[in-house]
Design a protein around this motif. Structure first.
Motif: not given
Length: 499
Positions: A324, A351, A363, A365, A387, A389, A451
């Motif tokens: 991230d 993500r 975390k 991507n 997304d 996540r 982000d």
């Protein structure tokens, strides 16, 4: 899995478990298998119908190992490893600084006997690959060894490859290739009937010898990668290694690739450890002063992003796993993001959830982008973000990431025609996971922050939707460990060791 394949896998694993009881780790067992299977295959290649000289002296042939027992076997095996490590080409690289980790000669002989009973050259690539990849994964699960940092979840790799869809007769690079997972997934894709390719003789030769190239600076990991590729029929047993042991970030290698698929090592700082004049251990941040880089920094991931931009051919495609901080960090991070948006088409960001990597608290991507020629106008027009996540919970043991978990992302990505996409998010469907943002919207954000998230965390709004206690506990551990790593970096800055 055929009955014969299952039998071989079972035998390999049975010895692994016995050796574990004797204090031999998965990694050590894997290394010994690497040496011994290579020697057995070299012996098979030496005999008809191949009749190839691999460069192994007669006094260190496979037959000499089979004929010895007890202390004599142990002494001979150690000498063999030492001498073969001095050879040139793939042979020397496989045995570089090799050591015997099976101290019990009787058990060593049993492993040799197990390997001797199989014809490894004739064995199917899938069988050899299944054995080796299985051990690599087990080694990664041994968190105390730290091997997990070199192992990217195979379902994620497969998804990345299927989105990029590499084509025959084009090159694929990985500047930090670990055990070679991205190369193998690309190889499987190119040779799979489902890809739609039917490779001819020239294309198969190119795939075997010229498609792949990369770096891995950890000697033991590089050894495993070379053997992993070789067992999957990539590279020649008597040829030059496809993976360099040099630090990819030191300089522009001059090589250019049509695709770069990679997961740079976790940890923000590049550093080296040395002993000072007082005999004390010190760390020093590494910065890479390269003319082809947009900015000078000791941030490892930002340097890899810049390096990947350099080694991509114009029109080349990249899929890169990044933490991230690359998406929101100021200073050098902001500079790199702006340049990436301007000089490439950064078209997609996936993500990822926590709990899918062996390193806790990560975390991450996946950034997908295409290299472009110089232009006065920015190449990125829209960034599509998926997304996976928010409200997603994975753990390595009870709910590991599976390929099926990301099939919806592949559908949204639309690999066959990524310029023809549809958002699943709308004002009427605020829970849609796929949403696009214009270049103008992104550069208007503070520090060009990428982000970006919009979904509501259901567990914050509804206690009934809380995940299982073990999932929550794992997330707490991951967050604490991630926070500790951040505090260590702050401490380094306070002590004068940071940027």
């Amino acid at each position: 899995m055929t009955e014969n394949t299952s039998s071989i896998v079972s035998k390999v694993w049975s010895f692994c478990n016995v050796l574990r009881d004797g204090g031999v780790s998965y990694g050590d067992y894997l290394e010994q298998l690497t040496y011994l299977i290579f020697l057995k295959m070299a012996e098979e290649y030496r005999n008809p119908p191949y009749s190839r000289d691999i460069g192994i002296p007669g006094e260190y042939s496979w037959d000499t190992l089979k004929q010895k027992r007890g202390a004599e076997l142990d002494t001979h095996y150690r000498k063999l490893l030492e001498e073969l490590g001095k050879k040139s080409g793939m042979l020397g690289q496989i045995f570089l600084k090799a050591q015997n980790k099976i101290s019990d000669p009787a058990m060593l002989y049993k492993v040799i006997d197990m390997i001797d009973k199989e014809s490894w050259v004739m064995m199917g690539v899938d069988t050899k690959g299944e054995i080796y990849e299985g051990l690599l994964q087990k080694n990664a699960e041994d968190t105390k060894s730290g091997a997990g940092q070199y192992f990217t979840p195979r379902p994620l790799i497969k998804v990345m490859v299927e989105c990029v869809r590499p084509e025959p007769m084009k090159t694929i690079g990985d500047p930090c290739c670990g055990t070679g997972g991205f190369f193998l997934a690309a190889y499987d894709f190119l040779t799979s009937p489902e890809s739609g390719y039917q490779l001819d003789k020239e294309q198969n030769r190119f795939l075997k010898d010229k498609t792949f190239g990369g770096n891995e600076i950890v000697p033991g990991t590089r050894r495993l990668a070379l053997m992993n590729l070789f067992l999957h029929n990539i590279g020649e047993i008597d040829g030059e290694p496809l993976i360099s042991i040099s630090d990819a970030l030191i300089a522009d290698p001059g090589d250019r690739y049509d695709y770069v698929l990679t997961n740079p090592p976790f940890g923000k700082k590049s550093s080296m450890t040395f002993t000072n004049e007082k005999g004390e251990i010190e760390k020093e941040d590494l910065t890479y002063n390269r003319q082809d880089f947009w900015v000078t920094t000791s941030n490892k991931q930002l340097n890899f992003v810049q390096h990947i931009h350099t080694i991509l051919r114009t029109g080349g495609q990249a899929a890169v796993v990044l933490p991230d901080n690359v998406l929101f960090e100021g200073g050098a991070g902001e500079t790199v993001r702006k340049k990436l948006l301007e000089t490439t088409d950064l078209h997609t960001i996936l993500r990822l959830p926590t709990g899918i990597f062996y390193a806790h608290g990560v975390k991450a991507n996946v950034l997908f982008f295409e290299a472009k020629e110089a232009s006065k106008d920015p190449w990125t027009k829209e960034v599509w973000i998926y997304d996976y996540r928010t409200n997603v919970h994975h753990t390595l043991k009870k709910n590991p990431l599976k390929y099926a978990d990301l099939e919806d992302f592949i559908k949204c990505y639309n690999p066959e025609d990524r310029h023809n996409r549809k958002e699943t998010w709308s004002e009427d469907n605020p829970d849609g996971r796929f949403r696009k943002f214009s270049y103008e919207e992104i550069v208007a954000r503070d520090k060009t922050n990428l982000d970006i998230f919009w979904l509501k965390d259901a567990s914050l709004a509804d206690l009934d939707n809380l995940p299982d206690p073990d999932v929550l506990a794992n997330e707490i551990v991951e967050n604490i460990e991630a926070s500790l790593e951040s505090f260590r970096e702050v401490l380094g800055i306070i002590n004068g060791n940071g940027e």
